[in-house]
Scaffold this active site. Structure first.
Site, PDB file in Angstrom:
ATOM      1  N   SER A 153       7.219   4.250  -0.814  1.00  0.00           N
ATOM      2  CA  SER A 153       6.148   4.573   0.140  1.00  0.00           C
ATOM      3  C   SER A 153       6.714   5.309   1.345  1.00  0.00           C
ATOM      4  O   SER A 153       6.081   6.209   1.903  1.00  0.00           O
ATOM      5  CB  SER A 153       5.458   3.290   0.610  1.00  0.00           C
ATOM      6  OG  SER A 153       4.985   2.584  -0.508  1.00  0.00           O
ATOM      7  N   ARG A 154       7.925   4.921   1.753  1.00  0.00           N
ATOM      8  CA  ARG A 154       8.521   5.532   2.951  1.00  0.00           C
ATOM      9  C   ARG A 154       8.848   7.021   2.739  1.00  0.00           C
ATOM     10  O   ARG A 154       9.025   7.742   3.722  1.00  0.00           O
ATOM     11  CB  ARG A 154       9.776   4.762   3.382  1.00  0.00           C
ATOM     12  CG  ARG A 154       9.459   3.412   4.027  1.00  0.00           C
ATOM     13  CD  ARG A 154      10.725   2.754   4.565  1.00  0.00           C
ATOM     14  NE  ARG A 154      10.444   1.515   5.267  1.00  0.00           N
ATOM     15  CZ  ARG A 154      10.309   0.331   4.692  1.00  0.00           C
ATOM     16  NH1 ARG A 154      10.417   0.212   3.380  1.00  0.00           N
ATOM     17  NH2 ARG A 154      10.048  -0.752   5.424  1.00  0.00           N
TER      18      ARG A 154
ATOM     19  N   GLU B 291      12.391  -2.977  -9.411  1.00  0.00           N
ATOM     20  CA  GLU B 291      13.850  -3.155  -9.312  1.00  0.00           C
ATOM     21  C   GLU B 291      14.446  -2.323  -8.177  1.00  0.00           C
ATOM     22  O   GLU B 291      15.600  -2.497  -7.833  1.00  0.00           O
ATOM     23  CB  GLU B 291      14.514  -2.766 -10.642  1.00  0.00           C
ATOM     24  CG  GLU B 291      14.288  -3.833 -11.699  1.00  0.00           C
ATOM     25  CD  GLU B 291      14.803  -3.462 -13.075  1.00  0.00           C
ATOM     26  OE1 GLU B 291      15.086  -2.273 -13.313  1.00  0.00           O
ATOM     27  OE2 GLU B 291      14.890  -4.375 -13.916  1.00  0.00           O
TER      28      GLU B 291
ATOM     29  N   HIS C  47       4.360   2.204  -8.244  1.00  0.00           N
ATOM     30  CA  HIS C  47       3.418   1.070  -8.195  1.00  0.00           C
ATOM     31  C   HIS C  47       2.510   1.091  -9.426  1.00  0.00           C
ATOM     32  O   HIS C  47       2.233   0.059 -10.029  1.00  0.00           O
ATOM     33  CB  HIS C  47       2.522   1.164  -6.952  1.00  0.00           C
ATOM     34  CG  HIS C  47       3.218   0.923  -5.657  1.00  0.00           C
ATOM     35  ND1 HIS C  47       3.367   1.898  -4.703  1.00  0.00           N
ATOM     36  CD2 HIS C  47       3.790  -0.194  -5.132  1.00  0.00           C
ATOM     37  CE1 HIS C  47       3.995   1.410  -3.646  1.00  0.00           C
ATOM     38  NE2 HIS C  47       4.267   0.141  -3.890  1.00  0.00           N
TER      39      HIS C  47
ATOM     40  N   GLY D 154       0.811  -1.216   0.000  1.00  0.00           N
ATOM     41  CA  GLY D 154       0.000   0.000   0.000  1.00  0.00           C
ATOM     42  C   GLY D 154       0.840   1.261   0.000  1.00  0.00           C
ATOM     43  O   GLY D 154       2.019   1.232  -0.339  1.00  0.00           O
ATOM     44  N   ALA D 155       0.203   2.397   0.401  1.00  0.00           N
ATOM     45  CA  ALA D 155       0.821   3.734   0.286  1.00  0.00           C
ATOM     46  C   ALA D 155       1.351   3.881  -1.146  1.00  0.00           C
ATOM     47  O   ALA D 155       2.527   4.178  -1.376  1.00  0.00           O
ATOM     48  CB  ALA D 155       1.910   3.939   1.334  1.00  0.00           C
ATOM     49  N   LEU D 156       0.445   3.657  -2.085  1.00  0.00           N
ATOM     50  CA  LEU D 156       0.831   3.529  -3.491  1.00  0.00           C
ATOM     51  C   LEU D 156       1.287   4.847  -4.093  1.00  0.00           C
ATOM     52  O   LEU D 156       0.772   5.914  -3.742  1.00  0.00           O
ATOM     53  CB  LEU D 156      -0.359   2.978  -4.302  1.00  0.00           C
ATOM     54  CG  LEU D 156      -0.900   1.619  -3.843  1.00  0.00           C
ATOM     55  CD1 LEU D 156      -2.047   1.176  -4.744  1.00  0.00           C
ATOM     56  CD2 LEU D 156       0.189   0.551  -3.802  1.00  0.00           C
TER      57      LEU D 156
ATOM     58  N   GLN E  12       7.887  -9.270   7.986  1.00  0.00           N
ATOM     59  CA  GLN E  12       9.103  -8.828   7.283  1.00  0.00           C
ATOM     60  C   GLN E  12       9.716  -7.573   7.893  1.00  0.00           C
ATOM     61  O   GLN E  12      10.694  -7.057   7.375  1.00  0.00           O
ATOM     62  CB  GLN E  12       8.838  -8.655   5.788  1.00  0.00           C
ATOM     63  CG  GLN E  12       7.960  -7.467   5.407  1.00  0.00           C
ATOM     64  CD  GLN E  12       7.649  -7.457   3.913  1.00  0.00           C
ATOM     65  OE1 GLN E  12       6.864  -8.251   3.412  1.00  0.00           O
ATOM     66  NE2 GLN E  12       8.291  -6.551   3.191  1.00  0.00           N
TER      67      GLN E  12
ATOM     68  N   GLN F 276      15.366  -8.060  -3.013  1.00  0.00           N
ATOM     69  CA  GLN F 276      14.073  -8.760  -2.891  1.00  0.00           C
ATOM     70  C   GLN F 276      13.697  -9.409  -4.224  1.00  0.00           C
ATOM     71  O   GLN F 276      13.285 -10.572  -4.269  1.00  0.00           O
ATOM     72  CB  GLN F 276      12.992  -7.768  -2.463  1.00  0.00           C
ATOM     73  CG  GLN F 276      11.575  -8.312  -2.588  1.00  0.00           C
ATOM     74  CD  GLN F 276      10.525  -7.378  -2.030  1.00  0.00           C
ATOM     75  OE1 GLN F 276      10.314  -7.357  -0.829  1.00  0.00           O
ATOM     76  NE2 GLN F 276       9.850  -6.627  -2.876  1.00  0.00           N
TER      77      GLN F 276
HETATM   78  O1  PAF Z   1       7.925  -4.875  -1.795  1.00  0.00           O
HETATM   79  C1  PAF Z   1       6.907  -4.976  -1.071  1.00  0.00           C
HETATM   80  O2  PAF Z   1       6.020  -4.136  -1.072  1.00  0.00           O
HETATM   81  C2  PAF Z   1       6.773  -6.185  -0.157  1.00  0.00           C
HETATM   82  O3  PAF Z   1       8.011  -6.597   0.293  1.00  0.00           O
HETATM   83  C3  PAF Z   1       5.980  -7.357  -0.796  1.00  0.00           C
HETATM   84  C4  PAF Z   1       6.694  -7.893  -2.020  1.00  0.00           C
HETATM   85  C5  PAF Z   1       4.585  -6.887  -1.168  1.00  0.00           C
HETATM   86  C6  PAF Z   1       5.858  -8.502   0.225  1.00  0.00           C
HETATM   87  O4  PAF Z   1       5.214  -8.077   1.379  1.00  0.00           O
END
Ligand code: PAF
Length: 288
Positions: free
Chosen positions: A195-196, A157, A46, A40-42, A70, A162
């Site tokens: 988002s941050r 990316e 995104h 979220g917080a798109l 996480q 991740q």
């Molecule tokens: O990148 C993110 O927003 C998160 O790490 C994900 C891939 C949605 C997993 O919670």
């Protein structure tokens, strides 16, 4: 479905439980499904993933779930931005077919977190600075992927490690999903969208461009120095900037995540950086 003359407008489905997602997915057995998992917080970054998915697939599913397992830092979890109303509007405007917004109890009837290990990849950089982070990511990704049963999954990316870890996991588990890497979107200042960033004050938004400026300087002048010399230069700039606390600045091979002594050591070099600006942790990277 609402029809305005020739234009057919299909309302986005908001799926609030695993059962609702399974029922939605069952309606489209023979459709190509694109999936964009988010917390979220798109932002526009995104949105670019959503649009790519819409172009490539018959149906696009997004998810919004701030995954507690996480977050290695409880304060980061507590302050993670949430803009659910505007996220839903943005997805609706983009013509997304469905969004999955589950409750924590639905995703975690048990709190077990799985362990996924690949040498270097799950030991270095983010994994080292944020112990347990990628175990939490893989745990939720398995749950989301199993429910979504998507053909393609779109990942940014900007979260380069991740992306590499999820791709390695899909390969190791011989899963059917195709992972589609999507380029980082930047503000006009060069700051990578995140988002941050919503937590940054106006002054900090300017300061935060240091990450991009350093990465871009290295890219444009790459052969003036060795990778190690660039690392030392970048680290010294962060050391001279009192607003920052650097976690790492490294130049590595993008495939093996191994360090580079010389440019000839890699056909695929990438610079990766993570730093705290006040309480907000920023990450960025650039292929060199
Ligand atoms: O990148 C993110 O927003 C998160 O790490 C994900 C891939 C949605 C997993 O919670």
């Amino acid at each position: 479905m609402v029809s305005f003359g020739a234009i057919k407008y299909v309302k986005m489905e908001i799926l609030k439980s695993s059962a609702a997602l399974i029922a939605w997915r069952n309606q489209y057995q023979s459709s190509a499904i694109g999936f964009v998992p988010t917390m979220g917080a798109l932002h526009l970054g995104h949105l670019s993933l959503m649009i790519k998915s819409k172009i490539d697939n018959d149906k696009t599913l997004a998810s919004i779930f701030v995954n507690p397992t996480q977050f290695n830092d409880p304060k980061d979890f507590l302050h993670y931005p949430s803009t659910i109303e505007s996220d839903i509007s943005m997805l609706e405007d983009a013509g997304i077919d469905a969004v999955f917004i589950p409750a924590v109890e639905d995703m975690y009837p048990e709190v077990a977190v799985e362990n996924f290990h690949i040498p270097i990849l799950t030991e270095s950089l983010e994994a080292k600075m944020r112990p347990g982070h990628f175990d939490g990511v893989i745990t939720i990704i398995r749950k989301l992927f199993d429910l979504a049963q998507a053909n393609r999954v779109y990942l940014g990316e900007k979260d380069f490690q991740q992306l590499s870890i999820i791709s390695a996991w899909v390969k190791k588990e011989k899963r059917a999903e195709v992972i589609v890497p999507c380029p980082t979107h930047r503000e006009s200042s060069g700051l990578a969208m995140s988002s941050r960033n919503q937590r940054l004050q106006e002054k900090q938004l300017k300061e935060a461009t240091l990450l991009f400026q350093i990465l871009n300087t290295v890219k444009e002048n790459k052969f003036n120095n060795t990778p190690v010399e660039w690392e030392l230069w970048a680290r010294s700039l962060f050391a001279q900037s009192p607003s920052f606390r650097l976690d790492y600045f490294e130049i590595i091979d993008a495939d093996t995540f191994g360090p580079l002594a010389a440019w000839e050591d890699s056909e695929n070099p990438i610079a990766v950086v993570a730093a705290f600006l006040g309480e907000v942790r920023l990450i960025d990277n650039m292929r060199l």
